[in-house]
Write a protein that holds these residues in place. Sequence first.
Motif, mmCIF file in Angstrom:
data_model
loop_
_atom_site.group_PDB
_atom_site.id
_atom_site.type_symbol
_atom_site.label_atom_id
_atom_site.label_comp_id
_atom_site.label_asym_id
_atom_site.label_seq_id
_atom_site.Cartn_x
_atom_site.Cartn_y
_atom_site.Cartn_z
ATOM 1 N N ALA A 91 -11.986 29.464 -63.217
ATOM 2 C CA ALA A 91 -11.266 28.012 -63.484
ATOM 3 C C ALA A 91 -10.681 28.270 -65.005
ATOM 4 N N LYS A 92 -11.688 28.757 -65.927
ATOM 5 C CA LYS A 92 -11.152 28.439 -67.473
ATOM 6 C C LYS A 92 -11.608 29.805 -68.142
ATOM 7 N N LEU A 93 -10.876 30.075 -69.262
ATOM 8 C CA LEU A 93 -11.125 31.249 -69.882
ATOM 9 C C LEU A 93 -10.950 30.711 -71.354
ATOM 10 N N ALA A 94 -12.162 31.176 -72.293
ATOM 11 C CA ALA A 94 -12.002 30.546 -73.392
ATOM 12 C C ALA A 94 -12.055 31.531 -74.588
ATOM 13 N N PHE A 95 -11.212 31.143 -75.577
ATOM 14 C CA PHE A 95 -10.912 32.286 -76.829
ATOM 15 C C PHE A 95 -11.409 31.428 -77.831
ATOM 16 N N GLN A 96 -11.543 32.245 -78.962
ATOM 17 C CA GLN A 96 -11.822 32.065 -80.372
ATOM 18 C C GLN A 96 -10.858 32.484 -81.116
ATOM 19 N N VAL A 97 -10.509 31.561 -82.127
ATOM 20 C CA VAL A 97 -9.434 31.963 -83.048
ATOM 21 C C VAL A 97 -10.356 32.202 -84.518
ATOM 22 N N ALA A 98 -9.511 32.587 -85.603
ATOM 23 C CA ALA A 98 -10.292 32.768 -86.859
ATOM 24 C C ALA A 98 -11.075 31.632 -87.315
ATOM 25 N N ARG A 99 -12.230 31.755 -87.703
ATOM 26 C CA ARG A 99 -13.191 30.815 -87.944
ATOM 27 C C ARG A 99 -12.480 29.739 -89.131
ATOM 28 N N ASP A 100 -11.638 30.114 -90.055
ATOM 29 C CA ASP A 100 -11.350 29.303 -90.831
ATOM 30 C C ASP A 100 -9.772 28.553 -90.452
ATOM 31 N N THR A 101 -9.646 28.572 -89.121
ATOM 32 C CA THR A 101 -8.537 28.092 -88.481
ATOM 33 C C THR A 101 -8.715 26.454 -88.624
ATOM 34 N N GLU A 102 -7.820 25.634 -89.169
ATOM 35 C CA GLU A 102 -7.820 24.173 -88.861
ATOM 36 C C GLU A 102 -7.598 23.738 -87.688
ATOM 37 N N PHE A 103 -8.245 22.949 -86.858
ATOM 38 C CA PHE A 103 -8.185 22.483 -85.475
ATOM 39 C C PHE A 103 -7.069 21.856 -85.262
ATOM 40 N N ASP A 104 -6.263 21.300 -86.210
ATOM 41 C CA ASP A 104 -4.873 20.601 -86.064
ATOM 42 C C ASP A 104 -3.807 21.574 -86.072
ATOM 43 N N ASP A 105 -4.287 22.962 -86.705
ATOM 44 C CA ASP A 105 -3.281 23.878 -86.422
ATOM 45 C C ASP A 105 -3.211 24.560 -85.081
ATOM 46 N N ILE A 106 -4.489 24.588 -84.356
ATOM 47 C CA ILE A 106 -4.548 25.052 -83.144
ATOM 48 C C ILE A 106 -3.653 24.280 -82.082
ATOM 49 N N ARG A 107 -3.866 22.909 -82.415
ATOM 50 C CA ARG A 107 -2.966 21.825 -81.647
ATOM 51 C C ARG A 107 -1.699 22.039 -81.698
ATOM 52 N N LYS A 108 -1.326 22.053 -83.146
ATOM 53 C CA LYS A 108 0.403 22.207 -83.355
ATOM 54 C C LYS A 108 0.932 23.418 -82.725
ATOM 55 N N GLY A 109 -0.028 24.658 -82.728
ATOM 56 C CA GLY A 109 0.532 25.722 -81.814
ATOM 57 C C GLY A 109 0.635 25.661 -80.459
ATOM 58 N N VAL A 110 -0.141 24.998 -80.001
ATOM 59 C CA VAL A 110 -0.119 24.682 -78.523
ATOM 60 C C VAL A 110 1.176 23.753 -78.079
ATOM 61 N N GLU A 111 1.310 22.664 -78.877
ATOM 62 C CA GLU A 111 2.226 21.770 -78.702
ATOM 63 C C GLU A 111 3.612 22.396 -79.208
ATOM 64 N N ALA A 112 3.814 23.195 -79.837
ATOM 65 C CA ALA A 112 5.231 24.057 -80.106
ATOM 66 C C ALA A 112 5.675 24.578 -79.090
ATOM 67 N N GLU A 113 4.650 25.002 -78.095
ATOM 68 C CA GLU A 113 5.294 25.776 -77.056
ATOM 69 C C GLU A 113 5.498 24.773 -75.691
ATOM 70 N N GLY A 114 5.469 23.323 -76.257
ATOM 71 C CA GLY A 114 5.819 22.284 -75.009
ATOM 72 C C GLY A 114 4.653 22.278 -73.945
ATOM 73 N N LEU A 115 3.632 22.642 -74.437
ATOM 74 C CA LEU A 115 2.495 22.536 -73.418
ATOM 75 C C LEU A 115 1.309 21.268 -73.984
ATOM 76 N N SER A 116 1.072 20.708 -72.671
ATOM 77 C CA SER A 116 0.032 19.526 -72.889
ATOM 78 C C SER A 116 -1.154 19.788 -72.944
ATOM 79 N N CYS A 117 -1.744 19.499 -73.857
ATOM 80 C CA CYS A 117 -3.258 19.929 -74.313
ATOM 81 C C CYS A 117 -4.465 18.728 -74.492
#
Length: 296
Positions: free
Chosen positions: A62-88
């Motif tokens: 059902a789900k896959l979980a991936f880690q990004v670099a530890r110093d990544t800001e959470f808002d930057d993760i959100r912006k990266g997803v939303e830039a692809e037109g994806l609902s998160c």
Amino acid sequence: MIAARRFSHVTLETPDIERQIAYFTEVNGLNVAERHNGRAYLATKHGDLVVTLESGSQARCAKLAFQVARDTEFDDIRKGVEAEGLSCQARNDAVPGIPQMLSFEDPKGTVCEMFAAQTPVSRPKPVAGIGPIKLGHLAFVVPEPKQLADFYSRVLGFRVSDWIQDWFVFMRCGADYHTINFVKGKRTQMHHVAFELKDWAQVQTACDFLGGKKIPIIWGPGRHGPGHNIYTYHRNPDDQIIEMFTELDKMLDEKLGYFEPRPWHRDHPQVPKVWPTMPTDIWGSPPSPEYARQRE
């Protein structure tokens, strides 16, 4: 684009959670770190979360979980997803050891969970069963592998390690040769999930253990061509293929663009490529019909 760095854990739905817990603790060799809200969180002997089990009407990934670099800001993760037109969707403390997580669906409907910070969910302790050191990779059967390969490259920052013609792709997000595979088949489903063992001696011990439990080995042991890992495959009680492997190729420096030299490589240097035909293993017997039916 989000730069995934590590495959953290997989969420499997099952119609019989108690049976799956018994398999993953008594055979696979994981520990139940926590259990609440109808879910079981399973960790390696080192305390790392690798499998979450949830009750469901059918067995599926059902789900896959991936880690990004530890110093990544959470808002930057959100912006990266939303830039692809994806609902998160953002969640706090949804999974033990992960304070913040953002999730979205890939084109086949599997939920991808992204996070930056994670702590072990339990202290290191002995386990029963085989006892893998980490979650290695996961393969899906899909009608169009290229569509998924393009998505995981564009959105999650995965790199292609190899293709077998145009029907099987190996992709990585860290140093390991592959983290996600997509293989062409008649229906969309998980093909197998793989756990890394310490060395060849532990693979041999795992084979003896499975034999003692009367669990058939459906392929292996052997050494693959792509990735060059030593492997063995069996099925869990939900009829899902489980791989145990060791000695997988690693690309320690992306800028160099080749995998760490190994004595069993037939190409020097070993670089990402398209295999023109189905490659034979370095050694080992062919897969059994029991293994091959997963793509049907």
